[in-house]
Design a protein around this motif. Structure first.
Motif: not given
Length: 610
Positions: A200-204, A235-238, A242-247
């Protein structure tokens, strides 16, 4: 099999081309000359000739994998060993894998990542229910089929991991390894969920949380050290959109401690559903966290309904024998006891998360099946554990007291059904071994029989006194999350992955009715106290009511915005409780209609789970 300079040669399979390779062998596109179909042929490392016991285990696990049927999992057709080379034959899924798609497109849209994550998690739930850990979840092993659905492929390591460590060294792809896998520690399905977090991290973001700096041993050991000790870049730094809940979901997948991750892939799939929008009535603010019932419209759910979301899904609901209390088990490591009449929270039982609960007759004690493999028996009023039974080696998925209160049954991910002395907590007997997770157990009203539902698709009826298998009921296409006896003990209801509820005649084992209406898995079933109605809870976000005698649909109760995991009738039959992954419990008022076709529910209230 004979090995030539260019390609391996098999008796039954005509190798066409190599389509992948790695440390665990090579994958070839091949044609099955007997059945004239194309397959994916995985050739695994050699070394079984001197290990006959391991060879037999290899073949046994192949049979387990071959029973898996799920649209998100590539089928395993065959497995064998020729000239000391183990190999397996899998479904050839035509399409690009996620690694290829990311190389071509870069980071994917958030909505697409959420959809793919749910599909992968649902496939993993099916795999884990067969007591298989994939061990190599990565973008290269997730193929988007012709219809765009994510399909998990390549079970090579899942096979080889069960064999003695011969010459294959570390198992898995380092960048996707969980800390426990990188450290060589024992692992379970939660290691796969860590790997999903990496995907998931890589896809985002377009990159994995920890990159290898080179091909040297130093680079590899440095990567493993970082996996074990360092926190990934936020994740949201990169990617700020991306929504907070998803992160937070991805962060939980990537937790170092397996106990801090989701306990099951089904939980991850539920968590990836966008949270419901909570709306308050016009001119009013939503109450922060009231410890009381929130009244709703008597005409059913409306957009102005106030539903207080909980941080975790609700796994189980049960009424006390007198109907005055309701127990709710949530994934926040607490069980709550509610006063039904006033909606007041009266007890909070804190401990490891429980997946199932059962009141002992009398209502003084409550048993809870927990994610740490322990069955805990609580004295409710004193909020203390009187027994902590080290019951299983996997999550305890179901518990049930016998009608007399003398026995306590438990079923778990380790494939075992145990009967315990309810007073002492000592093991009485074990009822055989299923070939998959045991997801549900239920005593007959007279206590002489026990039913169990399993991931192997079978419902088993046992003699509770002797432990003898009485009957095996076949019909469900996949695992069976729910079983329940009718109040008179003559019928048994079972709910399956195929979305169907089946009603069986207990004495003969004959199928009486197949109730179809749910569009997704049936997670829970319950008979009304008079045996006239049957309630079923589905992952399609609905609760359904059935005429249990005629096998006909009566009603569909709508309102939940997530999968419904559990249903329970009150002892007087006037209420039905339902718990869902939308983080709420709903209490439905049921009428006593003079006519069969009249709608029974007159309204509902939502239980605010604190």
């Amino acid at each position: 099999m004979a090995e030539t300079i260019r390609t391996p040669v098999f008796t039954r399979y005509e190798v066409i081309e190599k389509i992948g390779s790695g440390s665990m062998g090579a994958v070839y596109k091949a044609r099955d000359v007997r059945l004239d179909r194309y397959v994916a042929l995985k050739v695994l490392p050699p070394g079984l000739r001197d290990h006959p016991e391991s060879l037999e285990r290899f073949k046994r696990e192949a049979r387990v994998l071959a029973r898996m049927k799920h649209p998100g999992v590539a089928s395993v057709y065959d497995a064998d060993v020729e000239s000391d080379f183990p190999y397996m034959v899998m479904e050839l899924v035509e399409g690009e894998n996620l690694e290829q798609i990311l190389q071509a497109r870069g980071p994917l849209p958030v909505d697409e990542v959420i959809r793919l994550g749910i599909e992968v998690a649902e496939g993993l739930e099916h795999i884990h229910c067969h007591r298989i850990v994939h061990r190599d979840i990565k973008t290269a092993n997730i193929v988007l089929g012709p219809e765009g659905r994510a399909v998990i492929t390549d079970f090579g390591i899942a096979f080889v991991a069960s064999l003695p460590r011969l010459s294959h060294g570390m198992l898995g792809t380092p960048e996707y390894m969980s800390p426990e896998q990188a450290d060589g520690r024992p692992m379970d399905g939660r290691a796969d969920l860590y790997s999903v977090g990496v995907v998931l991290y890589e896809c985002l973001t377009g990159c994995v949380p920890f990159e290898r700096t080179g091909e040297s041993l130093t680079a590899l050991t440095d990567l493993l050290r970082r996996i074990l000790t360092e926190t990934p870049p936020p994740l949201r730094t990169l990617r700020p959109d991306v929504p907070v809940w998803l992160a937070e979901v991805v962060e939980r997948c990537l937790a170092k401690d397996p106990n801090d991750r989701f306990a099951r892939a089904a939980e991850l799939a539920a968590a990836l559903q966008p949270p419901p929008v909570i709306e308050a009535p016009t001119g009013q603010a939503a109450s922060p966290l009231p410890a009381a019932w929130q009244p709703e419209s008597t005409a059913g759910p409306t957009p102005s309904t106030i539903l207080i979301s909980h941080a975790e899904s609700v796994e189980a609901v049960r009424f006390s024998p007198d109907g005055r209390r309701l127990a709710t088990a949530c994934k926040d490591r607490a069980i709550r006891i509610w006063e039904v009449k006033r909606g007041r929270l009266v007890h909070l039982l804190k401990g490891p998360s429980a997946l199932s609960v059962s009141f002992r007759p009398g209502g003084v004690y409550l048993a809870a099946g927990c994610v740490d493999g322990v069955v805990r028996v609580w004295e409710v009023e004193r909020e203390r554990v009187v027994h902590a039974i080290q019951a299983h080696t996997g999550y305890v998925l179901s518990v049930a007291y016998s009608p007399s209160g003398d026995l306590l049954a438990s079923g778990a991910m380790d494939g075992a059904v145990h009967l315990w002395n309810a007073r002492t907590g000592r093991l009485v007997r074990t009822l055989g071994q299923h070939t998959g997770y045991v997801l549900s157990v239920s005593f007959s009203p007279d206590g002489t029989k026990l039913a169990s539902g399993s991931a192997d698709g079978a419902v088993r009826l046992w003699d509770a006194a002797s432990g003898r298998l009485l009957r095996r009921l076949e019909g469900h296409a996949g695992y069976v999350p729910a079983v329940a006896f009718s109040p008179d003990g003559t019928r048994l209801a079972s709910g399956g992955v195929d979305g169907a509820v089946r009603l069986w005649d207990v004495a003969s084992g004959r199928l009486l009715h197949k109730l179809q209406g749910h569009s997704d898995w049936v997670m829970s079933v319950a008979f009304s106290p008079d045996g006239a109605r049957l309630a079923s809870a589905g992952r399609d976000q609905s609760v359904r009511l059935w005429d249990a005698r005629r096998g006909r649909p009566l009603d569909r109760l709508k309102g939940h915005t997530g999968a419904v995991m559990s249903v329970a009738f009150s002892p007087d039959g006037t209420r039905l409780a339902s718990g869902s992954t939308d983080h709420t419990v709903r209490l439905w008022r049921l009428g006593r209609p003079p006519f069969r076709f009249r709608r029974w529910f007159q309204g509902l209230v939502a239980l605010s789970v604190l």
